[in-house]
Enzyme design. Structure first.
Site, short mmCIF file in Angstrom:
data_model
loop_
_atom_site.label_atom_id
_atom_site.label_comp_id
_atom_site.label_asym_id
_atom_site.label_seq_id
_atom_site.Cartn_x
_atom_site.Cartn_y
_atom_site.Cartn_z
N ASP A 70 0.82 -1.21 0.00
CA ASP A 70 0.00 0.00 0.00
C ASP A 70 0.86 1.26 0.00
O ASP A 70 2.09 1.21 0.07
CB ASP A 70 -0.87 -0.01 1.25
CG ASP A 70 -2.32 0.32 0.93
OD1 ASP A 70 -2.61 0.62 -0.23
OD2 ASP A 70 -3.15 0.26 1.85
N TYR B 66 5.21 -10.31 7.09
CA TYR B 66 5.37 -8.86 7.25
C TYR B 66 5.91 -8.58 8.65
O TYR B 66 5.73 -9.38 9.58
CB TYR B 66 4.03 -8.14 7.12
CG TYR B 66 3.51 -8.00 5.71
CD1 TYR B 66 3.66 -6.81 5.01
CD2 TYR B 66 2.84 -9.05 5.09
CE1 TYR B 66 3.15 -6.66 3.73
CE2 TYR B 66 2.34 -8.91 3.81
CZ TYR B 66 2.50 -7.72 3.13
OH TYR B 66 2.00 -7.58 1.85
#
Length: 428
Positions: A144, A199
């Site tokens: 993002d 992540y």
């Protein structure tokens, strides 16, 4: 010019034929002077013709000889065109995510930089940059706006030119690096063949300071008891749950809202530039848009004392729950996993397993030089976490569906971000 030279050549040839008829039978009866003159004239004729093949001073070239001079692209066609994967690391600050927005110059993405470098370095034709499908381009995860990566994987077909990594990196800014390259099977897709993604989320530890009885500034330090409590909450996410409340536009009974989390935990804190940070790691098969940031946001809301622990169980039910979304700054794609592919092709003698132990040092250096400093400096300068924490009191964790819609509208107007297709990573 060329016509006159050709006529002169034809005249010379006629003279030679006449000499052959008038003298002794056979070509070799021509005297030495005649043969020397013929050879000299032929050499001058060839030289003049070659001169006409060169471009004029304006760079134009006679169409008849256009194919005689290879440009860079034609030269690179001599190299094999192969399906490969690139290990990509980047700092996402200042970019509107990973995925390229073709036709939009307003929102610059990581792929804009990458494709431009592939064209400039001669790895792909220019028209492939305009239509990425022509090089079978696939990214493993669409990160993002503002999100970084140290282990992103993209697959594509390129010409394997000499010193390929060096040439690509020379065309990239320093905060985007290609750290590795490997050959893969012709039908490989980095997105579809990925088994899991890992992540990490780096945040200042004062995010876990309880609003009623803990220090709320940079002097806060995380205790072992607090780390244990955070880890207990994070471990609740492990397994398969319905995460429709942790993304947007997903109905409670939508099968794609169910996601499998393999592990999630908080590491030991560390101090950088007087501010204590910690890292939360999460590994899952796939993540929906904003899912990780909402998972962390809910844990922070509980630790701060704004929401009860029971809200976690409630969030996996069909009821709509208002869940805050943590800032994007600290989120980093650390690693993508290809266990099934490695088991099938990693030892076939033709392909390497998609593991990057040989690049670990480069990954660490990039993280220390570009990712950590960006997160730390931005946090200190812009106070993104502190500002976001001040909005938690605006959330009603027992709100109705209509109240949630109002909060969602306010959130969207204040935090416009990139989106993805819902099946690859946190920005999907």
């Amino acid at each position: 010019m060329l016509g006159r030279l050709v006529l002169r050549g034809l005249g010379l040839a006629a003279a030679v034929r006449g000499a052959r008829r008038s003298q002794a039978p056979g070509w070799f009866a021509m005297d030495g002077n005649m043969r020397a003159a013929a050879a000299s004239q032929a050499k001058r004729l060839q030289s003049s013709i070659e001169e006409t093949e060169k471009p004029d001073e304006n760079g134009h070239q006679d169409k008849r000889f256009k194919g005689c001079q290879e440009d860079v692209e034609d030269q690179n066609k001599k190299f094999p065109k192969r399906k490969i994967v690139l290990l990509v690391a980047y700092s996402g600050k200042g970019y509107h995510g990973m995925q390229r927005n073709v036709g939009s110059l307003q929102f610059k993405t990581i792929e804009d930089e990458l494709v431009s470098a592939l064209v400039q370095s001669g790895c792909i034709p220019e028209n492939h940059g305009e239509d990425m499908k022509k090089m079978s381009f696939q990214r493993c995860a669409r990160t993002d706006k503002g999100v970084s990566a140290i282990g992103q994987i993209v697959s594509l077909k390129i010409w394997l030119i000499d010193n390929v990594l060096e040439k690509i990196n020379n065309c990239l800014p320093s905060h985007i690096r290609i750290l590795g390259l490997k050959r893969v099977t012709g039908g490989f897709s980095s997105k579809n063949k990925c088994d899991a993604r890992t992540y990490f989320y780096m945040l200042p530890t004062f995010a876990f300071a309880h609003k009623d009885h803990d220090i709320q500034d940079e002097s806060y330090r995380l205790s072992k008891e607090t780390v244990e409590k955070v880890n207990n909450l994070l471990s609740s996410y492990k397994g398969t749950h319905n995460f429709h409340n942790f993304t947007s536009q997903k109905a409670p009974k939508d099968p794609s809202a169910k996601r499998y989390i393999m592990e999630m935990y908080c590491e030991e804190p560390f101090v950088r530039e007087g501010l204590e940070f910690t890292v939360i790691k999460v590994k899952g098969q796939s993540f929906m848009m904003h899912q990780i940031r909402k998972m962390i946001g809910l844990v922070i809301a509980i630790m701060k004392g704004y929401a009860p622990e029971s809200i976690m169980e409630r969030s996996w039910g069909e009821e709509k729950v208002d869940i805050p979304r943590a800032p994007g700054l600290g989120l980093v794609l650390e690693k993508v996993h290809f266990e099934k592919y490695n088991n099938r092709f990693g030892s076939d003698g033709l392909h390497e397993p998609l593991e990057w132990a040989e690049a670990e040092e480069k990954i660490t250096v990039f993280k220390e030089q570009h990712v950590y400093p960006t997160i730390i400096n931005t946090e200190k300068e812009e106070q993104s976490m502190a500002n976001w924490l001040s909005t938690l009191s605006l959330h009603d964790f027992n709100t109705t569906s209509s109240g949630i819609k109002a909060n969602d509208r306010n959130s969207k107007s204040n935090n416009l971000e990139g989106s993805d297709d819902g099946c690859a990573d946190d920005s999907d």
